[in-house]
Design a protein around this motif. Structure first.
Motif, PDB file in Angstrom:
ATOM      1  N   THR A 173     -46.378  16.321  79.020  1.00 59.67           N
ATOM      2  CA  THR A 173     -45.530  15.002  79.795  1.00 59.67           C
ATOM      3  C   THR A 173     -44.289  15.031  78.928  1.00 59.67           C
ATOM      4  OG1 THR A 173     -47.813  14.288  80.171  1.00 59.67           O
ATOM      5  CG2 THR A 173     -45.572  12.667  80.144  1.00 59.67           C
ATOM      6  N   LEU A 174     -44.079  15.274  77.688  1.00 65.22           N
ATOM      7  CA  LEU A 174     -42.809  15.329  76.966  1.00 65.22           C
ATOM      8  C   LEU A 174     -42.055  16.405  77.302  1.00 65.22           C
ATOM      9  CD1 LEU A 174     -43.967  14.172  73.282  1.00 65.22           C
ATOM     10  CD2 LEU A 174     -43.257  12.558  75.080  1.00 65.22           C
ATOM     11  N   ILE A 175     -42.553  17.273  77.769  1.00 68.36           N
ATOM     12  CA  ILE A 175     -41.803  18.695  78.126  1.00 68.36           C
ATOM     13  C   ILE A 175     -41.213  18.150  79.541  1.00 68.36           C
ATOM     14  CG2 ILE A 175     -41.785  20.985  78.817  1.00 68.36           C
ATOM     15  CD1 ILE A 175     -43.697  21.366  76.651  1.00 68.36           C
ATOM     16  N   SER A 176     -41.887  17.723  80.457  1.00 61.49           N
ATOM     17  CA  SER A 176     -41.562  17.267  81.919  1.00 61.49           C
ATOM     18  C   SER A 176     -40.231  16.209  81.728  1.00 61.49           C
ATOM     19  CB  SER A 176     -42.788  16.868  82.627  1.00 61.49           C
ATOM     20  OG  SER A 176     -43.514  17.661  82.821  1.00 61.49           O
ATOM     21  N   GLN A 177     -40.438  15.206  80.814  1.00 55.24           N
ATOM     22  CA  GLN A 177     -39.609  14.245  80.505  1.00 55.24           C
ATOM     23  C   GLN A 177     -38.249  14.896  80.102  1.00 55.24           C
ATOM     24  OE1 GLN A 177     -41.488  11.516  77.752  1.00 55.24           O
ATOM     25  NE2 GLN A 177     -42.717  10.511  79.533  1.00 55.24           N
ATOM     26  N   ASP A 178     -38.251  15.966  79.199  1.00 50.72           N
ATOM     27  CA  ASP A 178     -36.989  16.566  78.839  1.00 50.72           C
ATOM     28  C   ASP A 178     -36.153  16.977  79.946  1.00 50.72           C
ATOM     29  OD1 ASP A 178     -37.309  16.232  76.103  1.00 50.72           O
ATOM     30  OD2 ASP A 178     -38.025  18.206  75.739  1.00 50.72           O
ATOM     31  N   PHE A 179     -37.046  17.766  80.815  1.00 50.48           N
ATOM     32  CA  PHE A 179     -36.654  18.554  82.019  1.00 50.48           C
ATOM     33  C   PHE A 179     -35.855  17.125  82.988  1.00 50.48           C
ATOM     34  CE2 PHE A 179     -39.061  22.186  81.913  1.00 50.48           C
ATOM     35  CZ  PHE A 179     -38.138  22.990  82.310  1.00 50.48           C
ATOM     36  N   SER A 180     -36.557  15.960  83.046  1.00 48.99           N
ATOM     37  CA  SER A 180     -35.973  14.941  83.694  1.00 48.99           C
ATOM     38  C   SER A 180     -34.810  14.382  83.182  1.00 48.99           C
ATOM     39  CB  SER A 180     -36.866  13.747  83.894  1.00 48.99           C
ATOM     40  OG  SER A 180     -38.199  14.080  84.553  1.00 48.99           O
ATOM     41  N   THR A 181     -34.769  14.107  82.021  1.00 54.33           N
ATOM     42  CA  THR A 181     -33.374  13.803  81.410  1.00 54.33           C
ATOM     43  C   THR A 181     -32.382  14.796  81.261  1.00 54.33           C
ATOM     44  OG1 THR A 181     -34.711  12.587  79.514  1.00 54.33           O
ATOM     45  CG2 THR A 181     -32.542  13.164  79.064  1.00 54.33           C
ATOM     46  N   ALA A 182     -32.675  15.883  81.345  1.00 54.93           N
ATOM     47  CA  ALA A 182     -31.526  17.041  81.345  1.00 54.93           C
ATOM     48  C   ALA A 182     -30.810  17.110  83.086  1.00 54.93           C
ATOM     49  CB  ALA A 182     -32.075  18.454  81.221  1.00 54.93           C
ATOM     50  N   PHE A 183     -31.677  16.891  84.004  1.00 57.01           N
ATOM     51  CA  PHE A 183     -31.330  16.894  85.476  1.00 57.01           C
ATOM     52  C   PHE A 183     -30.587  15.704  85.612  1.00 57.01           C
ATOM     53  CE2 PHE A 183     -34.948  20.258  85.928  1.00 57.01           C
ATOM     54  CZ  PHE A 183     -33.826  21.312  86.011  1.00 57.01           C
ATOM     55  N   GLU A 184     -30.552  14.728  84.929  1.00 58.42           N
ATOM     56  CA  GLU A 184     -29.829  13.518  85.149  1.00 58.42           C
ATOM     57  C   GLU A 184     -28.422  13.682  84.612  1.00 58.42           C
ATOM     58  OE1 GLU A 184     -31.491  10.184  82.770  1.00 58.42           O
ATOM     59  OE2 GLU A 184     -33.130   9.948  84.178  1.00 58.42           O
ATOM     60  N   GLN A 185     -28.207  14.966  83.539  1.00 57.03           N
ATOM     61  CA  GLN A 185     -26.918  15.318  83.400  1.00 57.03           C
ATOM     62  C   GLN A 185     -26.616  16.410  84.179  1.00 57.03           C
ATOM     63  OE1 GLN A 185     -26.997  15.623  78.905  1.00 57.03           O
ATOM     64  NE2 GLN A 185     -29.184  14.999  78.966  1.00 57.03           N
ATOM     65  N   VAL A 186     -27.036  17.518  84.671  1.00 54.69           N
ATOM     66  CA  VAL A 186     -26.698  18.541  85.026  1.00 54.69           C
ATOM     67  C   VAL A 186     -27.288  18.945  86.482  1.00 54.69           C
ATOM     68  CG1 VAL A 186     -25.976  19.565  83.010  1.00 54.69           C
ATOM     69  CG2 VAL A 186     -28.178  20.112  83.616  1.00 54.69           C
TER      70      VAL A 186
END
Length: 505
Positions: free
Chosen positions: A392-405
């Motif tokens: 779940t934390l890894i999925s959240q990393d993706f979500s956070t990253a795709f808010e930027q790029v």
């Protein structure tokens, strides 16, 4: 080598549409190529020459009548031996399924047949898709067409090697932790893992249900887009299938090939480079990033801090699901049955034990044991439960990253192809090959690997990985096609492995 086998699938489709050639002619050309070089490469476990030519003749009849079933109607394809094919053996690279012929087609295979693509045969793979080198097949390893003493990646090394060696213009693979993208990187081919649920898994012999995904293996980004659109879309037979249309993948690939990435923001993943990555792989990666900048993209560094735990997380979740899935191979219903020696009137349990001992290879046994242990009473929460929390934390990393790029990029694999036998007795070293590809499977996001050039140290292919948000697969094709066009302009053409004619092993 026939000129027909060197052409891309899109070029072959145009040649069929114009009447320049026939499906029978180009299917026979690929069968001839298989006969010529597959003794050295061993990409195929089963070649269906009679069936492929019959399908090709039907395609030619449709073309003559002016009713082709699809743009790719008549273009031959190879299928990884983990996908059920009615009337053809499906072994999953394992002795326990030796000789099993499914009574039905996987959904993706059925879609290929409806579109009129002749199926050349079934490709070699690590047993039940467990491996990163295609050395764990019960039927012998596949070899890399760039260097026959090296691995073609895994678990789908057979599909990647068949495409790289010009034995097939298209192939289907499956990607559980990188088994399309990592072979693509080390064989100089294009490999795509679609969004989880974007392509049906019905008829795919499951290793890990929450991670497995079917996808295309090709020589160009456009060919992958064409094949992806053909096999993708909702399937009511798959409960995890996404009930929404695919984006315009072919249009995105054609747009990207124009070379304009203005307005696109690209994130370089900080955690997927540096220590453990071969210098030549990193050099080709940086050159590719520079080409994206030259095409108008804005590039920034992005941190995904939990990616460092992805490998450990994957190698808990995947064995747990695999141990459960492989429990059905019990010698009672289908497949291999071995009677224990020296036992009169053996019990079902004794037959099952003898069959699984004889039918499964060492890597499969290793993962079954690990998964069964992690799921056992007293350990479930500590291992499997904790791994799911990190997922779940890894999925959240993706979500956070795709808010930027818009997309994320990294090398596809840390190294180029290693030598056969080099890591077969060191499973931890083998698992490290999936370091950069595993996060996408854990989060269900799509990923693409495109050749980025040859590493200076050994002259072998390296791969460039593009990751996009779930259901935004079209972004992969736009970026991948733009990079492919820029690199081929720089190189003066596509990467082509050494000729294999006359090689016998």
């Amino acid at each position: 080598m026939s000129d027909l086998v060197r052409r891309t699938a899109a070029e072959l489709a145009d040649a069929l549409a114009s009447g320049e050639t026939t499906s029978v002619a180009l299917t026979q050309a690929h069968l001839d190529r298989i006969a010529e070089v597959d003794g050295a490469v061993h990409a195929f476990l089963h070649v269906d020459a009679e069936g492929a030519l019959a399908q090709a003749a039907e395609s030619d009849a449709r073309r003559a009548a002016g009713t082709p079933a699809h743009a790719l109607d008549g273009v031959p394809i190879a299928v990884k031996d983990v996908l059920a094919t009615e009337g053809l053996p499906t072994t999953c690279g394992s002795k326990i399924l030796e000789g099993w012929i499914p009574p039905y087609d996987a959904t993706v295979v059925a879609r290929l047949k409806r579109a009129g693509l002749p199926i050349l045969g079934k490709t070699n793979m690590d047993e039940f898709a467990m491996g990163s080198s295609t050395e764990h097949s019960a039927y012998g390893p596949t070899r890399n067409p760039w260097d026959l003493d090296r691995i073609p990646g895994g678990s789908g090394g057979g599909s990647a090697a068949a495409v790289a060696a010009f034995e097939a213009p298209l192939a289907l693979g499956t990607d559980t932790g990188g088994s399309i993208r990592q072979p693509g990187a080390v064989t100089g081919t294009v490999g795509v893992k679609p969004t989880y649920g974007g392509v049906s898994r019905f008829g795919l012999v499951a290793m890990a249900n929450s991670l497995d995904q079917v996808g295309p293996v090709t020589r160009t980004v456009l060919d992958s887009a064409l094949l992806h659109e053909l096999i993708g879309g909702h399937d009511p037979l798959d409960s995890t299938s996404i009930d929404q249309p695919l984006p315009d993948l072919v249009g995105a690939a054609r747009q990207g090939a124009s070379g304009d990435l203005s307005g696109l923001k690209v994130g370089v993943i900080t955690e997927l480079s540096g220590d453990g990555y071969q210098p030549g792989v990193l050099a080709r990666f940086q050159e590719s990033v520079d080409l994206l900048v030259a095409a108008g993209a804005e590039v920034v560094e992005v941190s995904c801090p939990h990616f460092v735990h992805a490998l450990a997380t994957y190698y808990l979740i995947m064995p747990c699901e695999a141990s459960s899935n492989l429990a059905k191979f019990d010698a009672m219903r289908y497949g291999l049955r071995v009677l224990p020696e020296g036992v009169d009137n053996p019990s079902a349990e004794e037959v099952m034990r003898a069959t699984r001992d004889a039918g499964f290879g060492d890597e499969v046994k290793r993962r079954i044991i690990l998964g069964t242990y992690a799921l056992s009473s007293g350990y479930y929460d500590a291992y499997y439960g904790t791994a799911q929390k990190v997922r779940t934390l890894i999925s959240q990393d993706f979500s956070t990253a795709f808010e930027q790029v818009d997309v994320l990029v990294s090398p596809t694999a840390p190294t180029t192809a290693f030598k056969l036998g080099e890591k077969v007795d060191d499973p931890i070293a083998m698992y490290l090959n999936d370091l950069a590809t595993i996060p996408a499977n854990l989060a269900g996001v799509p990923g693409l690997s495109v050749p980025s050039g040859l590493a200076d140290e050994d002259g072998l292919p390296a791969g460039f990985q593009v990751l996009a948000p779930a259901t935004a697969d079209d972004r992969l094709y736009r970026v991948g096609a733009a990079l492919e066009a820029a690199l081929q302009q720089k190189w003066g053409g596509p990467l082509v492995p050494p000729e294999l004619n006359g090689v016998a092993r």
